[in-house]
Design an enzyme around this catalytic site. Structure first.
Site, mmCIF file in Angstrom:
data_model
loop_
_atom_site.group_PDB
_atom_site.id
_atom_site.type_symbol
_atom_site.label_atom_id
_atom_site.label_comp_id
_atom_site.label_asym_id
_atom_site.label_seq_id
_atom_site.Cartn_x
_atom_site.Cartn_y
_atom_site.Cartn_z
ATOM 1 N N LYS A 1 0.911 -1.426 0.311
ATOM 2 C CA LYS A 1 0.176 -0.031 -0.167
ATOM 3 C C LYS A 1 0.235 1.144 -0.145
ATOM 4 O O LYS A 1 0.098 2.194 -0.557
ATOM 5 C CB LYS A 1 -0.981 0.190 1.190
ATOM 6 C CG LYS A 1 -2.444 -1.186 1.744
ATOM 7 C CD LYS A 1 -2.971 -0.342 0.416
ATOM 8 C CE LYS A 1 -4.643 -1.141 0.078
ATOM 9 N NZ LYS A 1 -5.416 -0.423 -0.587
ATOM 10 N N SER B 1 0.824 -9.943 -0.712
ATOM 11 C CA SER B 1 0.278 -8.517 -0.431
ATOM 12 C C SER B 1 0.556 -8.110 0.446
ATOM 13 O O SER B 1 0.534 -6.819 0.629
ATOM 14 C CB SER B 1 -0.826 -7.837 -1.592
ATOM 15 O OG SER B 1 -1.828 -8.710 -0.199
#
Length: 531
Positions: free
Chosen positions: A163, A417
């Site tokens: 992110k 992720s």
């Protein structure tokens, strides 16, 4: 298996969620904003049949002319149709929600937009804060599946998630005088840490609005990075409303988690790295999907450079906003979203991310909670790393896809992720992992409350290994036996169920997901059979 429902001690057939331990400990915090609405009940009806998908009314609004020149925040209000996640379900590993292409070859506007994304990804400044994450072969998993599974290790980033790429890329482009007024965002965790780290690097003030249910590990990590945390609302939507209002009042820049071209471009650097790191032909890249920023960015780069590579999204079956939006041809909103993989628990995907996904990706694979947990275990055995549920989502999808289509001897990339796992959730993961691998089955059998019935039940189970067992009488009526059995082959389970049926004992094959709601193990005693 009609009649199998969760039941609290009182009231209607709902499961009352436990309140997070977070809120009571921080009620006196100066930046805590009490919630105005509390979700008091969670429906937990099991084994709902897949419903027919009703057609949605067509939208009269046209897409914006140039998505790269305007923020999605300034777009006209969008009213999405609400749908249930159950309205679109298909087998795990099946490539569904394949979008209908609307952009033709030679479309000048599409080419211009594609080139802008490509050049901006190539010139991104994300490496001021992010690392070029390694692409590692999962040797054990590859041997088991007969394909070469490569892990794109975004869980090794400074904030243990991809992110920060998008957050920093957008914030680095904000004019200095505007940046001095500060930034604000709403997030349940990973985006918040990305914004906080970016703000620390750029020397600006950051305010992060987070739901009160946010795990302590996540909001404490944000505070350690120097940002001000505001705990507000029971949901992400409430936190976002607060953040946008405060941005207007204080002149701060709102940093969206996914629906902005600069954020998408930052995430697209993951795709650029994969193309550079991958040696040899690549069959597909599996990407976890929440709001769609990561998959949109990867597709915007990879499909322009290596169009033959499949870009496949992976969503939890109870948080399938992108699959439903692609199916209907327009963005829709989930009426309820599963929160187990909280990093992708999004009710509505972004406007720009949906536009790109509709043009570029090859479809979406849906997976269960059990499969996600099995992949967390796979990753631990492979690399001794513990992924969060959203972080293991792509790996679960890649494994399910290869098994469903019998894919062999190709290169597959799965994005790992994130690794911001809440420690309390590990107990749930261990409960589900063996079920996801189909090494264990959860069963429920209804027994008459008569002498000898339990002995007869034990004889029917036979030599099967019981790893967990609960017996509950039901006020003089039929009793319920809930138990887990170890499996060597599916044939063993089917033979045992046939023995039960021949003795007229109702037996139900459960999944561990049936016994979990919002990542909390249910109490066995709350289960009731009726009918």
């Amino acid at each position: 298996m009609e009649g199998l429902l969760f039941q609290p001690p009182q009231g209607p057939l709902f499961l009352r969620p436990r309140r997070s331990k977070l809120a009571p400990r921080i009620l006196t915090r100066p930046h805590y904003i009490p919630s105005k609405s509390i979700k008091t009940f969670i429906n937990a009806t099991l084994s709902k049949p897949t419903a027919e998908i009703p057609p949605l009314p067509t939208s009269s609004s046209s897409s914006h002319e140039n998505p790269l020149l305007s923020s999605t925040l300034s777009s006209p209000p969008h009213r999405a149709n609400k749908v249930s996640s159950n309205s679109l379900q298909y087998p795990s590993g099946y490539l569904g929600a394949v979008p209908e292409r609307t952009v033709k070859d030679g479309d000048n506007e599409s080419i211009v937009n594609a080139m802008e994304y490509l050049t901006n990804i190539l010139s991104s400044k994300v490496y001021d804060v992010a690392i070029e994450s390694p692409l590692q072969l999962a040797s054990k998993l590859s041997e088991r599946l007969g394909v070469r599974i490569w892990l794109k290790r975004e869980d090794l980033q400074p904030v243990f998630s991809f992110k920060l790429r998008g957050a920093y890329n957008m914030m680095a482009k904000v004019p200095k005088e505007q940046l001095q007024r500060g930034v604000i965002c709403s997030s349940a965790g990973n985006h918040a840490q990305g914004v906080a780290l970016a703000a620390k690097r750029l020397g600006c003030d950051a305010v992060i609005a987070m739901p009160v249910t946010t795990p302590e590990i996540k909001w404490q990590s944000v505070e350690r990075l120097g940002a001000t945390v505001v705990l507000v609302g029971d949901s992400y939507d409430e936190a976002q409303t607060y953040a946008k209002k405060r941005a207007e009042e204080e002149g701060r820049t709102f940093i969206p988690p996914f629906d902005h071209p600069d954020v998408i471009m930052g995430q697209g650097t993951v795709g650029m790295e994969i193309v550079r790191q991958m040696q040899g032909p690549l069959h597909a890249i599996f990407v976890p999907v929440g709001g769609g920023g990561l998959i949109a960015g990867i597709a915007a780069y990879v499909k322009r450079v290596n169009p033959e590579v499949k870009i496949i999204g992976v969503e939890p079956s109870d948080a399938n906003a992108m699959a439903l939006s692609l199916h209907h041809g327009q963005r829709v909103m989930l009426d309820q979203v599963g929160g187990f993989a909280d990093g992708v628990a999004v009710k509505e995907v972004g406007e720009e991310t949906f536009r790109l996904c509709k043009e570029l990706i090859d479809g979406v694979v849906l997976v269960s909670r059990d499969a996600i947990c099995a992949s967390i275990k796979d990753m631990f055995e492979e690399k001794r790393s513990i992924l969060e549920p959203a972080g293991a989502l792509a790996l679960a999808g890649a494994e399910a896809y290869c098994k469903y289509y019998g894919i062999k001897d190709v290169n597959i990339v799965a994005i790992t992720s994130g690794a911001n796992m809440n420690f309390d959730k590990l107990r749930v993961v261990t409960e589900l992992a063996n079920v996801g691998r189909q090494q264990e089955a959860l069963l429920a059998t209804v027994l008459p409350e008569v002498p000898g019935s339990f002995k007869h039940f034990c004889e029917l189970v036979g030599p099967m290994n019981i790893s967990e067992f609960k017996y509950r009488s039901n006020l003089g009526k039929d009793a319920v036996v809930l138990y887990s059995v170890g499996l060597h082959t599916a044939f063993e389970l089917e033979e045992m169920k046939k023995r039960m049926e021949s003795s007229q004992l109702r037996t139900y094959n459960l999944t561990a997901s049936d016994l979990v709601k919002d990542h909390l193990l249910s109490d066995w005693r709350q289960i009731k059979f009726s009918g």
